[in-house]
Design an enzyme around this catalytic site. Sequence first.
Site: not given
Length: 760
Positions: A191, A222, A226, A304, A336, A338, A434, A503, A706
Amino acid sequence: MKNIDSKGHVTGKSIYLDDIPVRQNTLYAAVLDATIAHGKIRSLEVSEAEKHPGVVRIFTFKDIPGENQIGGIISDETLLAEDEVMFQGEPIAVVVAESEYIAREARRKIKVSYEAMEIVTDPREAAEKGMLLMPPRTFAMGNPEERWKDCRYVFDGKVDIGGQEHLYIETQGSYCFPLENGNLMIYSSTQSPTIVQRTVAKVLGVSMHSIQVDVTRLGGAFGGKEDQATAWACLASLASYHLQKPVKLVLSRHDDMRMTGKRHPYSSDFKIGLSEDLKILAYEVTYYQNGGAVNDLSPAISERTLFHTTNSYFIPDIKATLFSCKTNLPPNTAFRGFGGPQGMFAIESAIAKAAMKLGVPASAIQEKNLLKENDYFYYGQKAERVNIGKAWKTAFREFKVLRKQKEIDAFNGKNRFVKKGLALMPLTFGISFTNTMLNQARALVHVYTDGSVGVSTGAIEMGQGVNTKMVQVAALAFGIAPERIKMESTNTTRVANTSPTAASTGADINGQAVLMACKAIVQRLRKVAADMNGVTFGEIELRNEQVFARGEVTKIRWEQLVMKAYLRRVKLSETGHYSTPVIYFDKEKGKGHPFAYHVYGTAVVTAGVDCLRGIYEIEEVQIIHDFGKSINPIIDTGQVEGAVVQGIGYMTMEEVAYDNSGKLLSDNLSTYKVPDIYSVPGVMVVKPLKAAGHKLAILKSKAVGEPPLMYGLAAYFAIRNAVRTFNPDFDVFDAPVTPEKVLIGLYEKTKNKLQKTKNK
Ligand code: LUZ
Ligand code: MOS
């Protein structure tokens, strides 16, 4: 518009990493990982394995020319273990051979001896021992300590929520080959192509410009790709760099499940205070997040969780503290939602507990405390264009919740051994990374002389349909048919310094960049068209593949205009750069305006429980969801359906289990259960909320990836409510609520014995 990939997918023609035709002399790699969760490496004996026919070479940390250091936020992770291992599944060596089979066979001949050290897998135990990944963080508004005395009712409790395996259909992998002059080409199922590029450069001690990362699409991610796609790309690159040959490293499912981190399990303590009329006056929560052995994305995920601590509610006095605990498990990572689901599960549990004690339905407390326009989120952002009240009311009306509840009560009165339950989940989820810095994106658009268009962005297509949305954006901007537009692969040489596609921001930020690039080209084309028609620039429009002048269609078609512009030496390429306006966040104070906007919705879920066998079924899922003004209802509805099923799986059947030695027990698909087509609810309704959209959402179409996962939380509470009509003593908050836990819960008479320690 249908997903541009749908034909390729159903005919099996879409290219994933493992489908890329390999080059001559390609070698294959397999990774040797730690078999104990914590210990010193006393010896590493590779000579037997090296002699295995077909083995080319075995690499360890000693072969790393640059830094043996990875980790997206904090560089606390070694690529290959040096003298200590900290979790089972930690990479130690890479075997490179003529075939994948040989590499995996030879791997078994490597001998590692360890000196075992103490293993901690439980986050509360880790916190007690002071084993934290980072200093604890607290977000607060007001002061609950001073509020408890004003509360008519105060309840406290403990909440456990497990991990979740990503189970992307395509496992982690990378294919790497050398180019001239020491440069490397890397295909990676990631990702975050730029994180791969940056980290490979660091590991090899070369410049980022020597590394080109290319991604066509992923077979799901998902969040699991990342940060955790990076290691495999680094390892393939390391081998390719030394051997100057193409090297492919694709994890088997078993290796993938064992070696990669998952969603973070949390164990939390809450205290909630209410007024006589069910207003939540104060809430205090302490989260013990099971971070695994190293940071990975835990700092961002923690944040988060803190942001979503109040879900959809306004609570005047609130304090949330998070301990990110260091344990001897694979580093837990993005998934997903997070950290959002874990925070929301705690507040929803607190509300369920209060409802139970007060003998009212949870929905009465939920409704009473919903966020209103101009309330402040406790992190300082003013709530504007709040759609939660509207979504909640619409759900109540459209899905006849009151009648449904009456029917369920009647059913439960008549049936002794089958019980039903209903629960609602109001959802409020913030859109933006964030970490403000990450909210930027770029695009590169070329218009070719035949009128066809190529679009490159930093977005990764992982099944969510972002490429289809990019085509829609470009088609709209140019006023041409989508068939003219091709989405190029995501490539760090074409679009540099990309943020992860994560995100839920992929379509928003990359779409804005595409729009800006297209608009710049359109401006130049309009000048040409104005000239051709003898009108002013402002009188020209491009739509339906035609030039319009003063509102009238002209004879000039799109491709003719493009050719004309080319002949006049007008620039037909453009880049776009977008950075989300408005947002900021002060990490020290825990205050700011971190999100571009919020997504709202409400789910109504009913479950039926067989009280003899402990099995259950999620019967109906009905959702009112705030899409804004969806640019692609097929894709967006699909995202909601997929997410809610994934959320239901998380809350019900998906149980990540480690034993006390840190060994993953649920390491294959016979022990790790995910929802299949039979467990999808018979009734699944997703209705759009009538809403205006938001100007910071791409074409007012709100982010959708998400948020809907968290509707799945209602499945837990629906099952809980059903079980409680059979056994009112059932009073634990321990997700997932597997059939095993339901069966115990149905017959358990002593409170709180259920709280298991197994599922960490
Ligand atoms: N990744 C990230 C995310 O780096 N920051 C975030 O805020 C985020 N949120 C959701 C999913 N991935
Ligand atoms: Mo994600 S959890 O948006 O990678």
